[in-house]
Design a protein around this motif. Structure first.
Motif, PDB file in Angstrom:
ATOM      1  N   ALA A  35      42.487  28.036  53.095  1.00  0.00           N
ATOM      2  CA  ALA A  35      42.559  28.799  51.839  1.00  0.00           C
ATOM      3  C   ALA A  35      41.259  29.574  51.618  1.00  0.00           C
ATOM      4  O   ALA A  35      41.291  30.742  51.212  1.00  0.00           O
ATOM      5  CB  ALA A  35      42.832  27.861  50.671  1.00  0.00           C
ATOM      6  N   ALA A  36      40.129  28.947  51.903  1.00  0.00           N
ATOM      7  CA  ALA A  36      38.838  29.628  51.770  1.00  0.00           C
ATOM      8  C   ALA A  36      38.731  30.775  52.760  1.00  0.00           C
ATOM      9  O   ALA A  36      38.221  31.852  52.437  1.00  0.00           O
ATOM     10  CB  ALA A  36      37.696  28.628  51.968  1.00  0.00           C
ATOM     11  N   SER A  38      41.215  32.564  53.984  1.00  0.00           N
ATOM     12  CA  SER A  38      42.078  33.645  53.506  1.00  0.00           C
ATOM     13  C   SER A  38      41.454  34.373  52.317  1.00  0.00           C
ATOM     14  O   SER A  38      41.534  35.596  52.213  1.00  0.00           O
ATOM     15  CB  SER A  38      43.445  33.077  53.129  1.00  0.00           C
ATOM     16  N   LEU A  39      40.834  33.631  51.440  1.00  0.00           N
ATOM     17  CA  LEU A  39      40.150  34.247  50.313  1.00  0.00           C
ATOM     18  C   LEU A  39      38.981  35.110  50.794  1.00  0.00           C
ATOM     19  O   LEU A  39      38.758  36.212  50.287  1.00  0.00           O
ATOM     20  CB  LEU A  39      39.669  33.181  49.339  1.00  0.00           C
ATOM     21  N   ALA A  58      45.216  37.781  49.387  1.00  0.00           N
ATOM     22  CA  ALA A  58      44.918  36.722  48.418  1.00  0.00           C
ATOM     23  C   ALA A  58      46.200  36.048  47.934  1.00  0.00           C
ATOM     24  O   ALA A  58      46.265  34.822  47.835  1.00  0.00           O
ATOM     25  CB  ALA A  58      44.128  37.291  47.238  1.00  0.00           C
ATOM     26  N   ALA A  62      45.929  33.027  50.576  1.00  0.00           N
ATOM     27  CA  ALA A  62      45.259  32.001  49.778  1.00  0.00           C
ATOM     28  C   ALA A  62      46.202  31.368  48.763  1.00  0.00           C
ATOM     29  O   ALA A  62      46.017  30.220  48.383  1.00  0.00           O
ATOM     30  CB  ALA A  62      44.050  32.604  49.057  1.00  0.00           C
ATOM     31  N   THR A  66      48.886  28.432  51.006  1.00  0.00           N
ATOM     32  CA  THR A  66      48.193  27.197  50.629  1.00  0.00           C
ATOM     33  C   THR A  66      49.130  26.273  49.864  1.00  0.00           C
ATOM     34  O   THR A  66      49.155  25.063  50.119  1.00  0.00           O
ATOM     35  CB  THR A  66      46.942  27.521  49.793  1.00  0.00           C
TER      36      THR A  66
END
Length: 179
Positions: A35-36, A38-39, A58, A62, A66
């Protein structure tokens, strides 16, 4: 091509998150690292002045992915982990490293960001969209005009595929019986 401090920091952050996703033994920690990652990629898209792609990354990367990973984890049993990281297969590292080097060798041939002489910027189709998009579609942003008006059916098709994948994933997660 030189990187600014922000671009270099984002690149290091994304690389660290990618390595964490691949090497962490704890599945929950790997999902959080993903997730981090992708962010971080979505922020890179914003820095590259592509907010539509950044928002999509996002939302899908993310956000939706996620949530789907966390739902899958909630419905499975997590095995006890002796180690924090997975063991590394050096042959795989060699092949992946070689692929990364080949891909990185192409970076210097890319045009600079915002270069008005870049082939994509100077093309006939691009010029047509930039000159006529606002008048023909009544949309101020040329990228939005292309995605929503000129390529509307294609964008609708992509949205249907993403929605269908989400519905199928959720229906599979609801039916699966986990012990």
């Amino acid at each position: 091509m030189s990187l600014t401090l922000l671009e270099g920091s984002l690149l290091l952050f994304v690389l660290a998150c990618a390595l964490g996703t691949a090497l962490l033994k704890d599945t929950m920690a790997a999902v959080i690292a993903f997730a981090a990652y992708s962010l971080g990629i979505s922020v890179i898209w914003l820095v590259l002045q592509a907010p539509d792609v950044g928002l999509t990354e996002a939302a899908v990367g993310a956000g939706i992915m996620t949530v789907l990973f966390l739902l899958a984890l909630a419905n499975t049993v997590t095995p006890d982990a002796d180690r924090l990281f997975e063991s590394v297969r050096w042959r795989t590292v060699f092949f992946v490293g070689g692929f990364v080097l080949v891909m990185a060798a192409t970076v210097p041939s890319l045009p600079a960001i915002g270069d008005p002489t870049a082939p994509v910027v100077g093309g006939e189709v691009t010029q047509y969209y930039l000159e006529n998009a606002k008048e023909e579609t009544q949309v101020k942003n040329a990228v939005t005009a292309v995605l929503a008006a000129y390529r509307g059916f294609d964008t609708l098709g992509e949205a249907v595929v993403v929605f269908s994948a989400g519905v199928v994933a959720l229906s599979v997660l609801r039916r699966e019986v986990f012990a």
